[in-house]
Design a protein around this motif. Structure first.
Motif, PDB file in Angstrom:
ATOM      1  N   MET A 166      10.359  17.919  77.199  1.00 52.24           N
ATOM      2  CA  MET A 166       8.996  18.441  77.160  1.00 52.24           C
ATOM      3  C   MET A 166       8.809  19.495  78.255  1.00 52.24           C
ATOM      4  O   MET A 166       9.216  19.298  79.393  1.00 52.24           O
ATOM      5  N   ILE A 167       8.208  20.608  77.885  1.00 52.33           N
ATOM      6  CA  ILE A 167       7.926  21.692  78.827  1.00 52.33           C
ATOM      7  C   ILE A 167       6.520  21.502  79.392  1.00 52.33           C
ATOM      8  O   ILE A 167       5.578  21.218  78.651  1.00 52.33           O
ATOM      9  N   LEU A 168       6.391  21.671  80.693  1.00 55.66           N
ATOM     10  CA  LEU A 168       5.087  21.644  81.345  1.00 55.66           C
ATOM     11  C   LEU A 168       4.639  23.066  81.612  1.00 55.66           C
ATOM     12  O   LEU A 168       5.369  23.845  82.239  1.00 55.66           O
ATOM     13  N   VAL A 169       3.466  23.417  81.109  1.00 58.22           N
ATOM     14  CA  VAL A 169       2.888  24.744  81.327  1.00 58.22           C
ATOM     15  C   VAL A 169       1.648  24.608  82.195  1.00 58.22           C
ATOM     16  O   VAL A 169       0.714  23.877  81.842  1.00 58.22           O
ATOM     17  N   VAL A 221       9.395  23.973  83.736  1.00 55.18           N
ATOM     18  CA  VAL A 221       8.018  24.320  84.058  1.00 55.18           C
ATOM     19  C   VAL A 221       7.809  25.823  83.898  1.00 55.18           C
ATOM     20  O   VAL A 221       8.657  26.622  84.302  1.00 55.18           O
ATOM     21  N   ILE A 222       6.679  26.182  83.286  1.00 51.90           N
ATOM     22  CA  ILE A 222       6.261  27.585  83.217  1.00 51.90           C
ATOM     23  C   ILE A 222       4.917  27.698  83.924  1.00 51.90           C
ATOM     24  O   ILE A 222       3.961  27.005  83.556  1.00 51.90           O
ATOM     25  N   GLY A 281      15.245  18.704  89.986  1.00 47.82           N
ATOM     26  CA  GLY A 281      16.346  19.419  89.343  1.00 47.82           C
ATOM     27  C   GLY A 281      16.021  20.059  88.010  1.00 47.82           C
ATOM     28  O   GLY A 281      16.825  20.009  87.074  1.00 47.82           O
ATOM     29  N   ILE A 282      14.837  20.692  87.923  1.00 47.61           N
ATOM     30  CA  ILE A 282      14.463  21.380  86.685  1.00 47.61           C
ATOM     31  C   ILE A 282      14.111  22.830  86.991  1.00 47.61           C
ATOM     32  O   ILE A 282      13.708  23.160  88.110  1.00 47.61           O
ATOM     33  N   PRO A 283      14.246  23.729  86.010  1.00 47.75           N
ATOM     34  CA  PRO A 283      13.966  25.146  86.258  1.00 47.75           C
ATOM     35  C   PRO A 283      12.480  25.477  86.197  1.00 47.75           C
ATOM     36  O   PRO A 283      11.695  24.796  85.518  1.00 47.75           O
ATOM     37  N   LEU A 284      12.121  26.531  86.905  1.00 44.17           N
ATOM     38  CA  LEU A 284      10.750  27.044  86.934  1.00 44.17           C
ATOM     39  C   LEU A 284      10.744  28.496  86.501  1.00 44.17           C
ATOM     40  O   LEU A 284      11.529  29.308  87.002  1.00 44.17           O
ATOM     41  N   VAL A 285       9.849  28.838  85.569  1.00 42.72           N
ATOM     42  CA  VAL A 285       9.593  30.232  85.218  1.00 42.72           C
ATOM     43  C   VAL A 285       8.207  30.580  85.748  1.00 42.72           C
ATOM     44  O   VAL A 285       7.217  29.904  85.436  1.00 42.72           O
ATOM     45  N   HIS A 286       8.145  31.608  86.565  1.00 40.21           N
ATOM     46  CA  HIS A 286       6.912  31.992  87.256  1.00 40.21           C
ATOM     47  C   HIS A 286       6.562  33.426  86.895  1.00 40.21           C
ATOM     48  O   HIS A 286       7.394  34.332  87.029  1.00 40.21           O
TER      49      HIS A 286
END
Length: 281
Positions: free
Chosen positions: A1-4, A50-51, A88-93
């Motif tokens: 699941m992606i968190l926005v 996460v975005i 340990g998860i990626p972030l798009v900012h």
């Protein structure tokens, strides 16, 4: 699941159409003026990525509310990035062309020196720096001149004014790439995929629509597509003073997008659904 992070903004709304099963966190769940709430939500949900599609974007008001803008645009992303690093998860900012000073006429590459002209740009630059130093796998997507069917933006303003007036005076010495929110949303998802596949994809990327154009010529294209008979009179920025200084050159070099499986979008086709919705209303 992606968190926005973000629920009603232009990019968050576009993401909702692309990934409706993502978790969209609004102010009621994670107010970016309380950065600790953002970190706590990441720790609680343990998403796959996460975005951050939320920000303080009132450019002129930020001159008077610099500390609030700093909390939302710098301290909140810092908390998100640290929390992402811990699990340990990626972030798009998402960031902005306003981190540059707008000098010259060439397109700015992601590694060019930054020099914000206003408080908004400064706080976004501080947010970028915090994400880079967090230890998280990240993609910073700098973009410009966002427009969509959602919320308020230049395209919708021009359609409204164009329906009311036959002449408009519009700034012609600021040049940049209008960017469809849907293209930003798709690029964020591509960046997440790239980071999951290879953490070496971490870095700063530029995304803006093509071709580069002035605000005045962008308005002419909007009126042309909408069939509105409006005369656009070119004016210089100095004739349209605002509390926050704007960069004259917002051209972005988007050539590195291929590294995350994305491409620079054409902006003109993206006008059509906005104009259709406007006419229908």
């Amino acid at each position: 699941m992606i968190l926005v992070f973000g629920k009603t903004g232009q990019v968050a709304s576009a993401l909702r159409e692309l990934v409706p099963d993502a978790h969209f966190a609004g102010r009621d769940e994670a107010d970016l003026s309380r950065p600790e709430d953002c970190a706590a939500l990441i720790a609680k949900l343990q998403p796959s990525g996460v975005i951050n599609a939320a920000a303080y974007t009132a450019v002129d008001r930020a001159e008077e509310e610099a500390e609030l803008a700093r909390t939302v645009n710098a301290q909140a992303p810092a908390a998100m990035a640290k929390a992402c690093a811990e699990v340990g998860i990626p972030l798009v900012h998402i960031s902005t062309d306003y981190v540059f000073d707008g000098s010259g006429e060439g397109a700015r590459s992601p590694d060019d020196p930054i020099a914000p002209l206003n408080a908004y740009g400064q706080t976004k630059a501080e947010g970028e720096d915090a994400v880079r130093k967090s230890g998280a796998d990240y993609a910073i997507i700098r973009t410009s001149w966002v427009f969509s069917r959602f919320g308020g933006n230049f395209v919708k303003t021009m359609l409204r004014l164009g329906a009311e007036r036959d002449t408009l005076r519009i700034v012609a010495d600021q040049i940049g790439g209008p960017t469809p929110a849907e293209a930003i949303a798709k690029t964020c998802l591509s960046a997440l995929d790239a980071l999951h596949a290879d953490r070496a994809a971490s870095g700063v990327y530029h995304l803006s629509g093509t071709p580069d154009v002035s605000w005045a010529d962008f308005a002419r294209a909007i009126f042309d597509e909408a069939g509105l008979e409006v005369t656009v009179e070119d004016i210089p920025t100095k004739d349209f003073p605002t509390p926050a200084a704007r960069p004259l050159n917002s051209r972005l070099d988007c050539s590195s997008l291929s590294a995350i499986g994305a491409t620079r979008p054409q902006w003109r086709p993206a006008l059509e659904p906005i104009i259709e919705e406007f006419k229908a209303s």
